[in-house]
Write a protein that holds these residues in place. Structure first.
Motif, mmCIF file in Angstrom:
data_model
loop_
_atom_site.group_PDB
_atom_site.id
_atom_site.type_symbol
_atom_site.label_atom_id
_atom_site.label_comp_id
_atom_site.label_asym_id
_atom_site.label_seq_id
_atom_site.Cartn_x
_atom_site.Cartn_y
_atom_site.Cartn_z
ATOM 1 N N THR A 20 0.832 -1.205 0.000
ATOM 2 C CA THR A 20 0.000 0.000 0.000
ATOM 3 C C THR A 20 0.869 1.260 0.000
ATOM 4 O O THR A 20 0.540 2.268 -0.606
ATOM 5 C CB THR A 20 -0.910 0.022 1.251
ATOM 6 O OG1 THR A 20 -1.555 -1.240 1.389
ATOM 7 C CG2 THR A 20 -1.972 1.106 1.144
ATOM 8 N N SER A 56 5.968 3.855 8.895
ATOM 9 C CA SER A 56 4.820 4.603 9.394
ATOM 10 C C SER A 56 4.436 4.249 10.828
ATOM 11 O O SER A 56 5.225 4.411 11.735
ATOM 12 C CB SER A 56 3.659 4.407 8.437
ATOM 13 O OG SER A 56 2.624 5.275 8.755
ATOM 14 N N SER A 108 -8.195 5.591 7.997
ATOM 15 C CA SER A 108 -7.057 5.176 8.812
ATOM 16 C C SER A 108 -6.305 6.369 9.395
ATOM 17 O O SER A 108 -5.115 6.289 9.637
ATOM 18 C CB SER A 108 -6.124 4.331 7.965
ATOM 19 O OG SER A 108 -5.760 5.041 6.788
ATOM 20 N N SER A 121 -4.736 -6.100 4.573
ATOM 21 C CA SER A 121 -3.765 -5.017 4.664
ATOM 22 C C SER A 121 -2.604 -5.222 3.706
ATOM 23 O O SER A 121 -2.178 -6.348 3.459
ATOM 24 C CB SER A 121 -3.233 -4.958 6.092
ATOM 25 O OG SER A 121 -1.989 -4.300 6.133
ATOM 26 N N GLY A 122 -2.090 -4.109 3.185
ATOM 27 C CA GLY A 122 -0.895 -4.153 2.338
ATOM 28 C C GLY A 122 0.281 -3.463 3.005
ATOM 29 O O GLY A 122 1.220 -3.051 2.343
ATOM 30 N N THR A 123 0.243 -3.333 4.341
ATOM 31 C CA THR A 123 1.373 -2.710 5.035
ATOM 32 C C THR A 123 1.935 -3.600 6.134
ATOM 33 O O THR A 123 2.967 -3.285 6.705
ATOM 34 C CB THR A 123 0.983 -1.365 5.698
ATOM 35 O OG1 THR A 123 -0.077 -1.620 6.626
ATOM 36 C CG2 THR A 123 0.531 -0.346 4.689
HETATM 37 C C1 VG1 Z 1 -2.892 1.248 5.801
HETATM 38 C C2 VG1 Z 1 -4.174 2.058 5.786
HETATM 39 C C3 VG1 Z 1 -4.207 2.955 4.565
HETATM 40 C C4 VG1 Z 1 -2.957 3.834 4.532
HETATM 41 C C5 VG1 Z 1 -1.712 2.966 4.613
HETATM 42 C C6 VG1 Z 1 -0.445 3.783 4.718
HETATM 43 O O1 VG1 Z 1 -2.865 0.405 4.675
HETATM 44 O O2 VG1 Z 1 -5.292 1.229 5.817
HETATM 45 O O3 VG1 Z 1 -5.371 3.727 4.583
HETATM 46 O O4 VG1 Z 1 -2.906 4.582 3.355
HETATM 47 O O5 VG1 Z 1 -1.772 2.122 5.772
HETATM 48 O O6 VG1 Z 1 -0.510 4.668 5.803
HETATM 49 P P1 VG1 Z 1 -3.264 -1.151 4.725
HETATM 50 O O7 VG1 Z 1 -2.979 -1.676 3.360
HETATM 51 O O8 VG1 Z 1 -2.454 -1.765 5.812
HETATM 52 O O9 VG1 Z 1 -4.710 -1.175 5.100
HETATM 53 V V1 VG1 Z 1 0.913 5.106 6.585
HETATM 54 O O10 VG1 Z 1 0.542 6.253 7.708
HETATM 55 O O11 VG1 Z 1 1.473 3.630 6.862
HETATM 56 O O12 VG1 Z 1 1.973 5.690 5.369
#
Ligand code: VG1
Ligand code: CO
Length: 543
Positions: A18, A113, A365, A486-488
């Motif tokens: 993500t 993050s 988020s 999730s992609g993080t």
């Molecule tokens: C999460 C959030 C998403 C956000 C991303 C990066 O992704 O849901 O809304 O843009 O983190 O945010 P995922 O794929 O885990 O749902 V950050 O503050 O990590 O740059």
């Protein structure tokens, strides 16, 4: 300065998610791991020869070492200049701002993050384009392809550059320019908002607490909130960035921002509470005794942004990620402006912002932002809130309650099931995907399904299509359940279940969102058989 060409082999799994590539820190520290990915970035963006880049991050463990490697690789591949935040620190929005204002070719952000930091926690690397925003899917796709065929990388053999003092240093023919991470960003904020009005509010006795969670926003919040705006010393908590974020999750939500929650729910709460995440792009907003959900915050900001100088002319349009509540849509409808629905991740807002279709956008988020940079921006959201409170003379609770009275209230929560078995999670999605067409008309926990689908998005600016961006079940009466992976995350899979229900009942103001959504949560379980596939009966986080 000698340039070495090091032989290497592709390493599996270097697919940006993500928001860049996120892995365990120890994985990034393995031989060639970081170098392979950085060389693949160079390949994916068509080389770095003669280019100027920005480099910085949230200061997590391994950042100083990674920054030196990236500098030596940029020098070896012929970059002209790299602008680096002092001590390799730059919040994500400050990096985005520098990429734009210094007219560079892009930048690299070192951050995972809101994920914890440390040798046993997480690290991340993300490339942003010259517009200041996260690289779009075509670029991340090219980077990933390059990781699969890499055979060597170039790196300069040279001393580390001292990043602790601003100034210009030579690394072979490349200039390393070390800059104060806060100054340009603080100037931008001062241009966008009415600092005099906020100063008057604060000198009139308005109190606040900002929890920087030992992450990158500490120095920014100190300089802006306490320094330029006159908030009492000590208003900013946990202001010193630490490589392990003090052992916590730098994630601004009611679970992890415990200290702030306690203060805001205590006997003598300040008027305003806020927190930001590891890299400074997220925000959490609180009033005395009230947690403002990010979806509500986005809607309130959209409804009132015109009270801040930068947005006085009104908003061109707005956008939200698909799982974000539709509270924003109600504001857009009232204002007669477009509201776009995009997949999760800030990279999907870039084209809409560049094309002037939207001014403001956000995600459930805890990310909110505008066209001032191409990332979400935690402190920006805090300052816009303060500007609005100063202009309206209302408190947070009053402003939110008035908003609900005017637009209706969207109950909203996200339930996260973390670290579940990835194969089982995929099976769950395959199973549900196969049943989507048959759901319409069925009843779950007293709710009738109106329609169900899998979200895909066609970018209205460049026509690119992103598929499989979440499964949605829409109920009669406006309720909705969304499922996404999730992609993080870096361990197993994280299942996110987003629950929303609409209420026009004015007495719903004091109702607890979890309670109001409890039947939706049961419906979500019944529809997807979460327990059957993951073994979990309760989520780890209710955000
Ligand atoms: C999460 C959030 C998403 C956000 C991303 C990066 O992704 O849901 O809304 O843009 O983190 O945010 P995922 O794929 O885990 O749902 V950050 O503050 O990590 O740059
Ligand atoms: Co972040």
């Amino acid at each position: 300065m000698e340039i070495l060409t090091i032989d290497t082999k592709p390493i599996e799994g270097q697919k940006p998610g993500t928001s860049g590539l996120r892995k365990k820190t120890r994985t990034f520290m393995e031989p060639h791991y970081l170098e392979n990915f950085v060389e693949s970035i160079w390949t994916g963006i068509g080389g770095v020869t003669s280019k100027t880049l920005v480099l910085g991050g949230d200061g997590r463990y391994f950042s100083p070492e990674a920054a030196q490697v990236i500098l030596r690789m940029a020098a070896a591949s012929g970059a002209r200049r790299v602008i680096v935040g002092q001590n390799a620190l730059l919040s994500t929005p400050a990096a985005s701002n520098l990429i734009r204002t210094r007219a560079t070719d892009g930048g690299i952000i070192l951050s995972a993050s809101h994920n914890p930091g440390g040798i046993d926690e997480d690290f991340g690397v993300k490339f942003n384009n010259s517009n200041g925003g996260p690289a779009a899917e075509d670029v991340t796709g090219r980077i990933f392809e390059a990781t699969k065929s890499i055979a060597s990388y170039k790196i300069a053999e040279t001393q580390n550059v001292d990043l602790s003092q601003p100034g210009e240093y030579a690394m072979g023919d490349m200039v390393v320019e070390v800059v104060d991470p806060v100054e340009a960003y603080a100037q931008l904020m001062e241009k966008l908002f009415d600092f005099d009005a906020i100063r008057r509010l604060i000198s009139g006795g308005f109190t606040m607490r900002f929890d920087a969670m030992h992450a990158v926003t500490g120095p920014y919040a100190k300089a802006i909130l306490e320094g330029r705006l006159g908030a009492a010393p000590g208003s900013v908590l946990n202001a010193e960035p630490k490589p392990d974020f003090g052992g916590g999750h730098p994630d601004p939500n009611p679970i992890w921002a415990k200290e702030l929650m306690a203060a805001m729910n205590g006997d003598t709460p300040p008027d305003f509470g806020a927190a930001s995440d590891g890299d400074g792009d997220r925000n959490m907003i609180m009033g005395p005794g009230l947690y403002v959900t990010p979806s509500d915050s986005l809607a309130v900001l959209a409804a009132n942004a015109h009270l801040a100088p930068a947005y006085a002319k009104g908003l061109a349009g707005v956008a939200r990620s698909m799982p974000t509540s539709r509270a924003l849509d109600a504001v857009a409808a009232r204002k007669g402006i477009d509201c776009y629905e995009t997949p999760t991740g800030w990279k999907f807002f870039g084209n809409l912002l560049d094309d002037g279709r939207i001014t403001l956008c956000g995600e459930e988020s805890a990310g909110t932002g505008s066209d001032h940079v191409r990332e979400k921006d935690g402190l920006w959201a805090v300052l816009l809130w303060l500007n609005i409170l100063a202009e309206t003379g209302k408190g947070v609770v009053e402003l939110v309650h008035d908003h609900w009275a005017e637009y209706g209230r969207n109950f909203y929560t996200r339930h996260d099931f973390e670290g579940v078995d990835a194969d089982r999670a995929t099976e769950m999605f395959d199973d549900l995907r196969g049943r989507l067409d048959s759901l319409a008309g069925q009843e779950f926990c007293g709710r009738i399904v109106e329609r169900a689908d899998e979200f895909s998005y066609e970018d209205p600016v460049d026509g690119s299509v992103a598929r499989q961006q979440g499964l949605r079940v829409m109920f009669a009466g406006g309720g909705r359940v969304v499922y996404r992976l999730s992609g993080t995350g870096t361990v197993g899979a994280t299942l996110r279940v987003y629950l929303e229900d609409v209420s026009e009942d004015a007495t719903a103001q004091d109702r607890d969102a979890q309670e109001a959504l409890s039947d939706m949560a049961r419906a979500a379980e019944e529809i997807a058989r979460i327990e059957h596939y993951t073994g979990r009966t309760e989520p780890d986080v209710r955000a």
